[in-house]
Write a protein that holds these residues in place. Structure first.
Motif, PDB file in Angstrom:
ATOM      1  N   ASN A   1     -10.976  60.692  95.634  1.00 32.80           N
ATOM      2  CA  ASN A   1     -10.511  60.039  94.416  1.00 32.80           C
ATOM      3  C   ASN A   1      -9.994  58.622  94.714  1.00 32.80           C
ATOM      4  OD1 ASN A   1      -7.775  59.952  92.304  1.00 32.80           O
ATOM      5  ND2 ASN A   1      -9.825  60.227  91.487  1.00 32.80           N
ATOM      6  N   ARG A   2      -9.298  58.499  95.804  1.00 31.32           N
ATOM      7  CA  ARG A   2      -8.754  57.184  96.155  1.00 31.32           C
ATOM      8  C   ARG A   2      -9.891  56.205  96.491  1.00 31.32           C
ATOM      9  NH1 ARG A   2      -6.144  55.190 100.830  1.00 31.32           N
ATOM     10  NH2 ARG A   2      -4.701  53.526 100.223  1.00 31.32           N
TER      11      ARG A   2
ATOM     12  N   ALA B   1      -4.136  58.242  94.715  1.00 29.65           N
ATOM     13  CA  ALA B   1      -5.005  59.241  94.071  1.00 29.65           C
ATOM     14  C   ALA B   1      -4.378  59.674  92.752  1.00 29.65           C
ATOM     15  CB  ALA B   1      -5.190  60.440  94.993  1.00 29.65           C
TER      16      ALA B   1
ATOM     17  N   ALA C   1     -17.267  75.291  86.952  1.00 29.97           N
ATOM     18  CA  ALA C   1     -18.519  75.485  87.687  1.00 29.97           C
ATOM     19  C   ALA C   1     -18.462  76.768  88.511  1.00 29.97           C
ATOM     20  CB  ALA C   1     -18.782  74.275  88.594  1.00 29.97           C
TER      21      ALA C   1
ATOM     22  N   PHE D   1      -9.729  66.092  97.827  1.00 28.21           N
ATOM     23  CA  PHE D   1      -9.644  65.423  96.529  1.00 28.21           C
ATOM     24  C   PHE D   1      -9.024  64.030  96.659  1.00 28.21           C
ATOM     25  CE2 PHE D   1      -7.148  64.024  92.947  1.00 28.21           C
ATOM     26  CZ  PHE D   1      -8.068  64.060  91.913  1.00 28.21           C
TER      27      PHE D   1
ATOM     28  N   THR E   1     -14.973  61.570  90.420  1.00 32.28           N
ATOM     29  CA  THR E   1     -14.415  62.514  91.396  1.00 32.28           C
ATOM     30  C   THR E   1     -14.722  63.947  90.959  1.00 32.28           C
ATOM     31  OG1 THR E   1     -12.613  60.964  91.798  1.00 32.28           O
ATOM     32  CG2 THR E   1     -12.332  63.192  92.642  1.00 32.28           C
ATOM     33  N   ALA E   2     -14.474  64.208  89.692  1.00 31.99           N
ATOM     34  CA  ALA E   2     -14.769  65.561  89.181  1.00 31.99           C
ATOM     35  C   ALA E   2     -16.244  65.881  89.383  1.00 31.99           C
ATOM     36  CB  ALA E   2     -14.389  65.649  87.707  1.00 31.99           C
TER      37      ALA E   2
ATOM     38  N   ARG F   1     -11.355  55.239  93.219  1.00 33.00           N
ATOM     39  CA  ARG F   1     -10.457  54.382  92.438  1.00 33.00           C
ATOM     40  C   ARG F   1     -10.400  52.958  93.000  1.00 33.00           C
ATOM     41  NH1 ARG F   1      -5.205  56.665  89.633  1.00 33.00           N
ATOM     42  NH2 ARG F   1      -6.164  58.216  88.280  1.00 33.00           N
TER      43      ARG F   1
ATOM     44  N   ASP G   1     -11.925  58.901  88.108  1.00 30.19           N
ATOM     45  CA  ASP G   1     -11.524  60.310  87.942  1.00 30.19           C
ATOM     46  C   ASP G   1     -12.706  61.160  87.461  1.00 30.19           C
ATOM     47  OD1 ASP G   1      -9.049  59.563  88.761  1.00 30.19           O
ATOM     48  OD2 ASP G   1      -8.100  59.674  86.796  1.00 30.19           O
ATOM     49  N   ASP G   2     -13.488  60.573  86.563  1.00 33.28           N
ATOM     50  CA  ASP G   2     -14.691  61.303  86.117  1.00 33.28           C
ATOM     51  C   ASP G   2     -15.652  61.519  87.275  1.00 33.28           C
ATOM     52  OD1 ASP G   2     -13.788  61.468  83.554  1.00 33.28           O
ATOM     53  OD2 ASP G   2     -14.937  59.743  82.808  1.00 33.28           O
TER      54      ASP G   2
ATOM     55  N   ARG H   1      -7.946  67.389  85.965  1.00 37.17           N
ATOM     56  CA  ARG H   1      -9.235  67.286  85.280  1.00 37.17           C
ATOM     57  C   ARG H   1     -10.380  67.713  86.208  1.00 37.17           C
ATOM     58  NH1 ARG H   1     -11.390  61.855  82.580  1.00 37.17           N
ATOM     59  NH2 ARG H   1      -9.637  61.045  83.750  1.00 37.17           N
ATOM     60  N   ALA H   2     -10.314  67.207  87.435  1.00 44.95           N
ATOM     61  CA  ALA H   2     -11.377  67.560  88.385  1.00 44.95           C
ATOM     62  C   ALA H   2     -11.330  69.038  88.729  1.00 44.95           C
ATOM     63  CB  ALA H   2     -11.234  66.724  89.654  1.00 44.95           C
TER      64      ALA H   2
ATOM     65  N   VAL I   1      -3.767  51.652  96.107  1.00 42.62           N
ATOM     66  CA  VAL I   1      -4.254  52.595  95.096  1.00 42.62           C
ATOM     67  C   VAL I   1      -3.912  54.028  95.520  1.00 42.62           C
ATOM     68  CG1 VAL I   1      -6.346  53.619  94.127  1.00 42.62           C
ATOM     69  CG2 VAL I   1      -6.123  51.135  94.270  1.00 42.62           C
TER      70      VAL I   1
ATOM     71  N   ALA J   1     -12.878  71.049  85.958  1.00 44.09           N
ATOM     72  CA  ALA J   1     -14.344  70.940  85.974  1.00 44.09           C
ATOM     73  C   ALA J   1     -14.929  71.802  87.082  1.00 44.09           C
ATOM     74  CB  ALA J   1     -14.740  69.475  86.173  1.00 44.09           C
ATOM     75  N   LEU J   2     -14.280  71.766  88.238  1.00 45.98           N
ATOM     76  CA  LEU J   2     -14.781  72.566  89.359  1.00 45.98           C
ATOM     77  C   LEU J   2     -14.650  74.058  89.053  1.00 45.98           C
ATOM     78  CD1 LEU J   2     -15.825  72.943  92.243  1.00 45.98           C
ATOM     79  CD2 LEU J   2     -13.467  72.741  93.042  1.00 45.98           C
TER      80      LEU J   2
ATOM     81  N   ARG K   1      -5.069  65.831  89.823  1.00 50.28           N
ATOM     82  CA  ARG K   1      -6.221  66.668  90.143  1.00 50.28           C
ATOM     83  C   ARG K   1      -6.702  67.519  88.971  1.00 50.28           C
ATOM     84  NH1 ARG K   1      -5.625  68.769  96.201  1.00 50.28           N
ATOM     85  NH2 ARG K   1      -4.816  66.859  97.082  1.00 50.28           N
TER      86      ARG K   1
ATOM     87  N   PHE L   1     -17.227  66.741  93.046  1.00 56.97           N
ATOM     88  CA  PHE L   1     -16.948  68.097  93.524  1.00 56.97           C
ATOM     89  C   PHE L   1     -17.808  69.139  92.809  1.00 56.97           C
ATOM     90  CE2 PHE L   1     -13.270  65.899  95.235  1.00 56.97           C
ATOM     91  CZ  PHE L   1     -13.209  66.457  96.507  1.00 56.97           C
ATOM     92  N   VAL L   2     -18.102  68.895  91.551  1.00 61.38           N
ATOM     93  CA  VAL L   2     -18.979  69.839  90.848  1.00 61.38           C
ATOM     94  C   VAL L   2     -20.366  69.816  91.475  1.00 61.38           C
ATOM     95  CG1 VAL L   2     -20.177  70.289  88.675  1.00 61.38           C
ATOM     96  CG2 VAL L   2     -17.721  69.843  88.673  1.00 61.38           C
TER      97      VAL L   2
END
Lengths: 406, 194
Positions: free
Chosen positions: B36-37, A16, A29, B32, B52-53, B40, B49-50, A21-22, A14, A25-26, A19, B56-57
């Motif tokens: 994320n990995r 990663a 914030a 990240f 992961t975001a 996943r 992915d959601d 979208r994340a 798998v 979002a960050l 980036r 970090f938030v």
């Protein structure tokens, strides 16, 4: 192989994901926490700006704006970007008006901010110059990635001042079928925030960082305005952005109503035609059109450019040539151009207009044009102007079309 | 030159981010991929992915609570990520069991060759939630016992016992199923020795 190895190998391939979208979002914030007016030297003031031009956005603390996707402020520019900025500065050093621009170090080239648009990220990079122009590059990142080199528009622009608190350039690009109009440029320190006001009444904050602003518009709507506010939230100035106003000086395009008439016909240093034309336009105006390197300039009404007195002649860099153009007052009958090496040349005046190519020999240090001297019909000096004076420079003010301030 | 160009440690970046929120970007850029990995591998890509975001938030919003003395923020981040997965544990378990039955990985990945993936998925699906958390943090996030204890806010002894139980169950289940009859080290070694 024990049971733990099985687990370690399970879905081991798998990778990663992206980036973006994340990161968005960050950054939302982070932006929600950023104070609105914190400036630390040249470091970023991350003002909030974020808008759902892409349609993927979540609301930001301040509502709509360009979505900041990358905090690149202070990050060294990649070598191709730095080289592009260096070339831009070097080009400007050829110009008499920027003759004093010092060499810049490409290691000082750095990022300012990047925003998300329908055509992918758009980044703003800059390189500092001491007492020289402000040089920056608006990069369309998606196109750069595809082409393997920076794709965008690099400019060196005059410094701002409280009287001329904003300067912008406009860049239009088609990216993946999306027409993008990107406005960017320096903003004076008196401006605490920049806002985009639509005719529908929407007000959204524009991305602003390190004394620059960056704004992407999917469409230029008639009536869109940029509003500048001070730290107390008071409106300082407002500028109308119209489709015709693609660039800083494009606001006076008029529809022509008759054939052009050549007033000055000469050649540039490379033997190509260099012409100044007058052409009747709507509203009883007359356009002054300059043809250089086979291209015509826009169509500003002549009475806006013809000087009422003195000398109003300025240099323009067009590709590899530099020419002087403008007009003189009625009292000026003779115009002399003086060079650093003591040489002088007479500059023809036709119907008070001037168009004069600078020979390439005068691009070099020690031989640059420095001064225009105007004489009356008796040969008495009546006006004098340094080349480039009054238009650009750290403390000059500039006139902006579309100013709708009271 | 800005401070985040000199590669601050996680602890330094977090401390800096309290006065300059942008410093937190260094934490994001650095971790990240790992977070994320990890996610996943636990849940489907979209959900990962959601999460992961969200990881970090939440980390950014709660960075003031970061009191760890260690320079490495991974245990803290993986702890947040694992807590977020907990809201989807039933889904994770359901997907692992479906994988075991159908041999089709809902994560859309080639988990392991052929039948082996399904066997391991079935075994993992049989663990309880706490055991899976510890096992995955150990095997996938590569945290040590102490770091896992910190991530999950549980005693070190609990970490050891959960991991021990999880490994025991897996050993038993996998021994019965022999997911890699032709690929195990033992077989290869035996073949080598003739």
């Amino acid at each position: 192989m024990d049971e733990l190895d099985y687990v370690r190998r399970f879905r081991a391939a798998v990778l990663a994901g992206q980036r973006d979208r994340a990161r968005i979002a960050l950054l939302d914030a982070i932006a929600a926490e950023a104070p609105l007016s914190r400036r630390r030297g040249l470091r970023l003031v991350l003002l909030l700006a974020l808008v759902a031009i892409t349609g993927v956005a979540v609301g930001s603390a301040l509502g709509v704006g360009d979505r900041i996707v990358e905090l690149i402020e202070g990050k060294p520019a990649p070598p191709p970007i730095a080289a592009r900025l260096r070339d831009e500065v070097l080009a400007k050093r050829i110009m008499p008006l920027f003759a004093d621009v010092p060499n810049v170090s490409t290691k000082d080239a750095h990022g300012v901010v990047a925003i998300e648009t329908r055509g992918g990220p758009v980044a703003l990079w800059t390189v500092p110059t001491r007492d020289g122009p402000i040089c920056y590059l608006v990069e369309f990142v998606r196109l750069s990635e595809r082409e393997g080199r920076p794709h965008g528009d690099s400019r060196c622009m005059p410094h701002t001042s409280p009287n001329a608190p904003i300067v912008w350039t406009s860049t239009n690009e088609q990216v993946d079928g999306h027409e993008l109009h990107v406005l960017a440029g320096p903003v004076d320190a008196v401006v605490a925030s920049v806002w985009l006001h639509s005719p529908a009444g929407d007000l959204r904050r524009v991305a602003q960082a390190e004394d620059f602003f960056l704004l992407a518009l999917p469409d230029l709507d008639e009536g869109d305005r940029l509003i500048l506010r001070d730290a107390a939230g008071r409106d300082l100035r407002a500028f109308e952005i119209t489709p015709a106003m693609a660039g800083m000086f494009d606001g006076y395009d008029k529809k022509v109503t008759g054939p052009p008439r050549a007033v000055i016909e000469t050649t540039d240093s490379r033997g190509r035609p260099l012409r100044l034309l007058l052409q009747p336009a709507e509203d009883g105006k007359t356009c002054v059109i300059i043809e250089a390197r086979g291209r015509s300039s826009f169509c500003p009404p002549a009475d806006k450019l013809r000087a009422s007195s003195g000398i109003a002649v300025y240099p323009t860099l067009e590709g590899s040539i530099i020419y002087l153009s403008g007009s003189v007052g009625p009292e000026v009958s003779k115009l002399t151009l003086r060079y650093e090496n003591g040489e002088q040349a007479e500059v023809p005046i036709v119907e008070r207009f001037v168009l004069y190519d600078i020979a390439r020999a005068h691009f070099n240090d020690g031989a640059r044009p420095i001064e225009l001297i105007g004489g009356d019909s008796e040969g008495v000096e009546v006006a004098r102007q340094k080349v480039g004076q009054g238009v650009f420079g750290p403390k000059s003010s500039i006139w902006l079309p579309g100013d709708v301030s009271p | 030159m800005t401070e985040w160009m000199v590669e601050p440690t996680d602890r330094e970046a977090l401390r800096e981010s309290r006065s300059d929120p942008r410093a937190f970007v260094a934490i994001f850029e650095r971790h990240f991929d790992a977070v994320n990995r990890y996610l996943r591998r636990r849940v489907s890509a979209d959900l990962a992915d959601d999460l992961t975001a969200e990881t970090f938030v939440r980390a950014f919003q709660h960075r003031g609570r970061y009191r760890a003395e260690r320079d490495d923020a991974r245990p803290w981040l993986f702890g947040i990520a694992t807590n977020l997965v907990r809201e989807h544990l039933r889904r994770e378990k359901r997907e692992l069991r479906a994988f075991a039955r159908t041999l089709i990985d809902p994560a859309g990945e080639v988990a392991l060759p052929d039948r082996a993936g399904g066997v391991v998925a079935g075994a993992l699906g049989s663990l309880n939630n706490g055991e899976r958390d510890v096992l995955f943090l150990y095997a996938w996030a590569e945290l040590d016992y102490e770091e896992i204890a910190e991530a999950l806010a549980i005693p070190g002894g609990t970490v050891r016992s959960r991991l021990h139980r999880a490994r025991g169950k897996l050993r038993e289940l996998l021994a019965d199923e022999r997911p890699f009859p032709d690929d195990s080290d033992d077989v290869v070694e035996a073949e080598r020795n003739g």
